[in-house]
Motif scaffolding. Structure first.
Motif, PDB file in Angstrom:
ATOM      1  N   HIS A  37     -18.114  24.947 -12.707  1.00 31.48           N
ATOM      2  CA  HIS A  37     -17.917  23.511 -12.561  1.00 31.48           C
ATOM      3  C   HIS A  37     -18.481  23.050 -11.223  1.00 31.48           C
ATOM      4  O   HIS A  37     -17.797  22.432 -10.428  1.00 31.48           O
ATOM      5  CB  HIS A  37     -16.428  23.152 -12.639  1.00 31.48           C
ATOM      6  CG  HIS A  37     -15.798  23.492 -13.942  1.00 31.48           C
ATOM      7  ND1 HIS A  37     -16.157  22.906 -15.123  1.00 31.48           N
ATOM      8  CD2 HIS A  37     -14.832  24.379 -14.252  1.00 31.48           C
ATOM      9  CE1 HIS A  37     -15.426  23.400 -16.102  1.00 31.48           C
ATOM     10  NE2 HIS A  37     -14.621  24.307 -15.593  1.00 31.48           N
ATOM     11  N   SER A  38     -19.726  23.359 -10.965  1.00 33.54           N
ATOM     12  CA  SER A  38     -20.296  22.987  -9.678  1.00 33.54           C
ATOM     13  C   SER A  38     -20.475  21.482  -9.602  1.00 33.54           C
ATOM     14  O   SER A  38     -20.713  20.810 -10.597  1.00 33.54           O
ATOM     15  CB  SER A  38     -21.629  23.709  -9.465  1.00 33.54           C
ATOM     16  OG  SER A  38     -22.570  23.267 -10.415  1.00 33.54           O
ATOM     17  N   LYS A  39     -20.339  20.980  -8.405  1.00 27.35           N
ATOM     18  CA  LYS A  39     -20.490  19.554  -8.165  1.00 27.35           C
ATOM     19  C   LYS A  39     -21.544  19.361  -7.088  1.00 27.35           C
ATOM     20  O   LYS A  39     -21.714  20.204  -6.216  1.00 27.35           O
ATOM     21  CB  LYS A  39     -19.164  18.949  -7.713  1.00 27.35           C
ATOM     22  CG  LYS A  39     -18.106  18.938  -8.785  1.00 27.35           C
ATOM     23  CD  LYS A  39     -16.825  18.345  -8.275  1.00 27.35           C
ATOM     24  CE  LYS A  39     -15.903  19.487  -7.963  1.00 27.35           C
ATOM     25  NZ  LYS A  39     -14.600  19.132  -7.506  1.00 27.35           N
ATOM     26  N   ILE A  40     -22.227  18.245  -7.163  1.00 26.88           N
ATOM     27  CA  ILE A  40     -23.190  17.894  -6.128  1.00 26.88           C
ATOM     28  C   ILE A  40     -22.844  16.519  -5.586  1.00 26.88           C
ATOM     29  O   ILE A  40     -22.236  15.705  -6.265  1.00 26.88           O
ATOM     30  CB  ILE A  40     -24.646  17.913  -6.655  1.00 26.88           C
ATOM     31  CG1 ILE A  40     -24.813  16.930  -7.805  1.00 26.88           C
ATOM     32  CG2 ILE A  40     -25.073  19.293  -7.060  1.00 26.88           C
ATOM     33  CD1 ILE A  40     -26.255  16.704  -8.200  1.00 26.88           C
ATOM     34  N   LEU A  55     -21.837  21.068  -3.414  1.00 31.13           N
ATOM     35  CA  LEU A  55     -20.557  21.156  -2.709  1.00 31.13           C
ATOM     36  C   LEU A  55     -20.033  22.584  -2.835  1.00 31.13           C
ATOM     37  O   LEU A  55     -19.501  22.979  -3.862  1.00 31.13           O
ATOM     38  CB  LEU A  55     -19.566  20.147  -3.283  1.00 31.13           C
ATOM     39  CG  LEU A  55     -20.022  18.694  -3.197  1.00 31.13           C
ATOM     40  CD1 LEU A  55     -18.984  17.766  -3.806  1.00 31.13           C
ATOM     41  CD2 LEU A  55     -20.336  18.304  -1.771  1.00 31.13           C
ATOM     42  N   THR A  56     -20.202  23.345  -1.779  1.00 26.83           N
ATOM     43  CA  THR A  56     -19.828  24.754  -1.757  1.00 26.83           C
ATOM     44  C   THR A  56     -18.614  24.963  -0.859  1.00 26.83           C
ATOM     45  O   THR A  56     -18.164  24.049  -0.171  1.00 26.83           O
ATOM     46  CB  THR A  56     -20.995  25.607  -1.230  1.00 26.83           C
ATOM     47  OG1 THR A  56     -21.311  25.176   0.096  1.00 26.83           O
ATOM     48  CG2 THR A  56     -22.220  25.467  -2.113  1.00 26.83           C
ATOM     49  N   ALA A  57     -18.134  26.178  -0.828  1.00 31.04           N
ATOM     50  CA  ALA A  57     -17.005  26.518   0.040  1.00 31.04           C
ATOM     51  C   ALA A  57     -17.463  26.724   1.482  1.00 31.04           C
ATOM     52  O   ALA A  57     -16.698  26.507   2.422  1.00 31.04           O
ATOM     53  CB  ALA A  57     -16.300  27.772  -0.472  1.00 31.04           C
ATOM     54  N   GLU A  58     -18.714  27.148   1.662  1.00 32.45           N
ATOM     55  CA  GLU A  58     -19.236  27.407   2.998  1.00 32.45           C
ATOM     56  C   GLU A  58     -19.466  26.081   3.729  1.00 32.45           C
ATOM     57  O   GLU A  58     -20.052  25.158   3.191  1.00 32.45           O
ATOM     58  CB  GLU A  58     -20.568  28.169   2.931  1.00 32.45           C
ATOM     59  CG  GLU A  58     -20.446  29.550   2.339  1.00 32.45           C
ATOM     60  CD  GLU A  58     -20.408  29.536   0.814  1.00 32.45           C
ATOM     61  OE1 GLU A  58     -20.990  28.625   0.204  1.00 32.45           O
ATOM     62  OE2 GLU A  58     -19.766  30.427   0.249  1.00 32.45           O
ATOM     63  N   PRO A  59     -19.041  25.985   4.981  1.00 35.47           N
ATOM     64  CA  PRO A  59     -19.224  24.745   5.727  1.00 35.47           C
ATOM     65  C   PRO A  59     -20.689  24.530   6.117  1.00 35.47           C
ATOM     66  O   PRO A  59     -21.403  25.465   6.467  1.00 35.47           O
ATOM     67  CB  PRO A  59     -18.358  24.917   6.971  1.00 35.47           C
ATOM     68  CG  PRO A  59     -17.850  26.303   6.964  1.00 35.47           C
ATOM     69  CD  PRO A  59     -18.241  26.965   5.697  1.00 35.47           C
ATOM     70  N   HIS A  77     -17.533  21.321   2.867  1.00 38.22           N
ATOM     71  CA  HIS A  77     -16.694  22.525   2.948  1.00 38.22           C
ATOM     72  C   HIS A  77     -15.663  22.472   1.830  1.00 38.22           C
ATOM     73  O   HIS A  77     -15.346  21.402   1.324  1.00 38.22           O
ATOM     74  CB  HIS A  77     -16.014  22.656   4.324  1.00 38.22           C
ATOM     75  CG  HIS A  77     -15.100  21.522   4.659  1.00 38.22           C
ATOM     76  ND1 HIS A  77     -13.756  21.563   4.435  1.00 38.22           N
ATOM     77  CD2 HIS A  77     -15.348  20.311   5.207  1.00 38.22           C
ATOM     78  CE1 HIS A  77     -13.198  20.437   4.837  1.00 38.22           C
ATOM     79  NE2 HIS A  77     -14.150  19.649   5.305  1.00 38.22           N
ATOM     80  N   ASP A  78     -15.177  23.627   1.432  1.00 39.26           N
ATOM     81  CA  ASP A  78     -14.113  23.746   0.425  1.00 39.26           C
ATOM     82  C   ASP A  78     -14.411  22.944  -0.844  1.00 39.26           C
ATOM     83  O   ASP A  78     -13.537  22.281  -1.389  1.00 39.26           O
ATOM     84  CB  ASP A  78     -12.765  23.323   1.020  1.00 39.26           C
ATOM     85  CG  ASP A  78     -12.364  24.182   2.198  1.00 39.26           C
ATOM     86  OD1 ASP A  78     -12.649  25.393   2.160  1.00 39.26           O
ATOM     87  OD2 ASP A  78     -11.777  23.639   3.159  1.00 39.26           O
TER      88      ASP A  78
END
Length: 134
Positions: A37-40, A55-59, A77-78
């Protein structure tokens, strides 16, 4: 006192088994499906797409520089995004906070910057009801 028959015991056992399976499924969510469920986030400046970012977990930080020389600083982030700095006079864009859902946006009116989250999962089109009016 009522005597339980063999069919009654079988029915109670099936109901208990279904309940246990349901509890186990709810207790251990499928982490693989969360990653699918990736989001951009689409960042537009003055109505034109400036950049899209996953939108990844890595800052990571994204500096949006306008043609006028103004800037806004976004932080990913997150699996979400937020505006952390801007040189606009009112700084209202900083009050939108951390957004993670496709229905949320961040707007900086003085710099004409819009940040929108889009869901890339075709199964989740966000057709849920917001409200019912009579």
């Amino acid at each position: 006192m009522m005597k339980l028959r063999r069919g009654d015991i079988l029915l109670i056992g099936i109901v208990l088994l279904c309940a246990i399976i349901f509890i186990i499924i709810r207790a251990f969510p499928n982490e693989v499906s969360d990653e699918s469920h990736s989001k951009i986030a689409t960042i537009t400046v003055d109505g034109k797409i400036y950049r899209t970012v996953e939108l990844t977990a890595e800052p990571q930080e994204i500096k949006v520089q306008t043609e006028d020389g103004h800037y806004n600083l976004l932080k990913v982030h997150d699996h979400g995004i937020e505006m952390i700095d801007a040189d606009c006079p009112d700084k209202v864009c900083l009050t939108f906070g951390f957004i993670t859902n496709p229905s949320q946006t961040i707007v900086c009116l003085p710099h004409r910057i819009l940040v929108e989250i889009e869901n890339t999962n075709p199964m989740d089109q966000g057709d849920d009801l917001d409200a019912v009016v009579k």
